[in-house]
Enzyme design. Sequence first.
Site, mmCIF file in Angstrom:
data_model
loop_
_atom_site.group_PDB
_atom_site.id
_atom_site.type_symbol
_atom_site.label_atom_id
_atom_site.label_comp_id
_atom_site.label_asym_id
_atom_site.label_seq_id
_atom_site.Cartn_x
_atom_site.Cartn_y
_atom_site.Cartn_z
ATOM 1 N N ASN A 9 43.390 44.962 36.558
ATOM 2 C CA ASN A 9 43.402 43.513 36.333
ATOM 3 C C ASN A 9 41.975 43.097 36.002
ATOM 4 O OD1 ASN A 9 43.555 40.740 36.459
ATOM 5 N ND2 ASN A 9 43.981 40.657 38.672
ATOM 6 N N TRP A 10 41.750 42.835 34.710
ATOM 7 C CA TRP A 10 40.369 42.547 34.288
ATOM 8 C C TRP A 10 39.964 41.115 34.617
ATOM 9 C CZ3 TRP A 10 39.503 45.158 28.808
ATOM 10 C CH2 TRP A 10 39.791 46.530 28.921
ATOM 11 N N LYS A 11 40.934 40.303 35.025
ATOM 12 C CA LYS A 11 40.666 38.893 35.351
ATOM 13 C C LYS A 11 39.955 38.214 34.178
ATOM 14 C CE LYS A 11 40.794 40.075 40.192
ATOM 15 N NZ LYS A 11 40.397 39.765 41.564
ATOM 16 N N GLU A 164 48.717 42.348 48.100
ATOM 17 C CA GLU A 164 47.279 42.120 48.047
ATOM 18 C C GLU A 164 46.872 41.145 49.152
ATOM 19 O OE1 GLU A 164 45.659 43.062 43.853
ATOM 20 O OE2 GLU A 164 46.253 40.961 43.892
ATOM 21 N N GLY A 231 41.018 45.401 40.607
ATOM 22 C CA GLY A 231 40.272 44.341 39.934
ATOM 23 C C GLY A 231 38.919 44.847 39.465
ATOM 24 N N GLY A 232 37.885 44.522 40.220
ATOM 25 C CA GLY A 232 36.504 44.837 39.831
ATOM 26 C C GLY A 232 36.297 46.266 39.337
HETATM 27 P P1 PGA Z 1 39.585 43.571 43.478
HETATM 28 O O1 PGA Z 1 40.783 42.670 42.889
HETATM 29 O O2 PGA Z 1 39.972 44.995 43.231
HETATM 30 O O3 PGA Z 1 38.373 43.159 42.679
HETATM 31 O O4 PGA Z 1 39.467 43.255 44.920
HETATM 32 C C1 PGA Z 1 42.121 43.061 43.010
HETATM 33 C C2 PGA Z 1 43.012 42.003 42.425
HETATM 34 O O5 PGA Z 1 42.707 40.817 42.571
HETATM 35 O O6 PGA Z 1 44.041 42.301 41.776
#
Ligand code: PGA
Length: 258
Positions: A9-11, A164, A231-232
């Site tokens: 998830n690149w956000k 999550e 995410g990150g």
């Molecule tokens: P994160 O995000 O790995 O940066 O904690 C996960 C997500 O929000 O899907």
Amino acid sequence: MRVPLIAGNWKMNTTVSEAVELVKEMLPELDRIDNVDKVICPPFVSLAAIKELLKGSTIKLGAQNLYFEEKGAYTGEISPLMLAELCEFVIIGHSERRQYFNETIEIVDKKVQAALKVGLTPILCIGETLEENEAGKTEEILTRQLSSPSARLYYLGGSILAYEPIWAIGTGRAASGGQANDTIGFIRQHIAQQHGQGIAQEVRILYGGSVTANNIAEFINQPEIDGALVGGASLKASEFLSIVRQTSEIKGRLSEES
Ligand code: PGA
């Protein structure tokens, strides 16, 4: 045996050119890793360019959100039909959307149904806040988030769940493997009670929240956890590749042993 899945998830990160570069960096090696479904979810504006790059590869594409109407006067929104031409997956109900964009359980439900209607596979995110966790309300919150009268259709349509815990997202404070496994086990048990063992055993449930190349093994070694929403760490090619590679190796070994 459920096929493991890792989704990035690149956000709200990467311009189109940065997104293209990142895909080019990962593509040859990511393409070769088998026994795991690989999904990347870049911002909307990069989907078309990345779709071209991924043609003929084993990597699948997902979006991070959608609106539930098919078309019309909804300035700025993106419809399921538009996405269905571009990608196969869509993240729905991410806690950042519930928190910053006021997405309620009812809105999330409409979005899941709209995605399924056009053949997109939802990755439905659920999870509790730190406050709820500390008050011992995790199971109650998750049950409520999965309580849609149409939930059965979610699973029959192949939806994927991502547990999550909100306190673990972007904080560097991941749940422990055991903690995540117990909670995902609870979710599966809840689904079994509501919809039967067959559906519960088929649905893939991911863990998400501060997953990195250093801790992925802890999660993937757990029997209830079918992969991760990252995410990150999905924004760094080498890190994402390592997460996918470890998942393939560990789940491969576990399935041989069973
Ligand atoms: P994160 O995000 O790995 O940066 O904690 C996960 C997500 O929000 O899907």
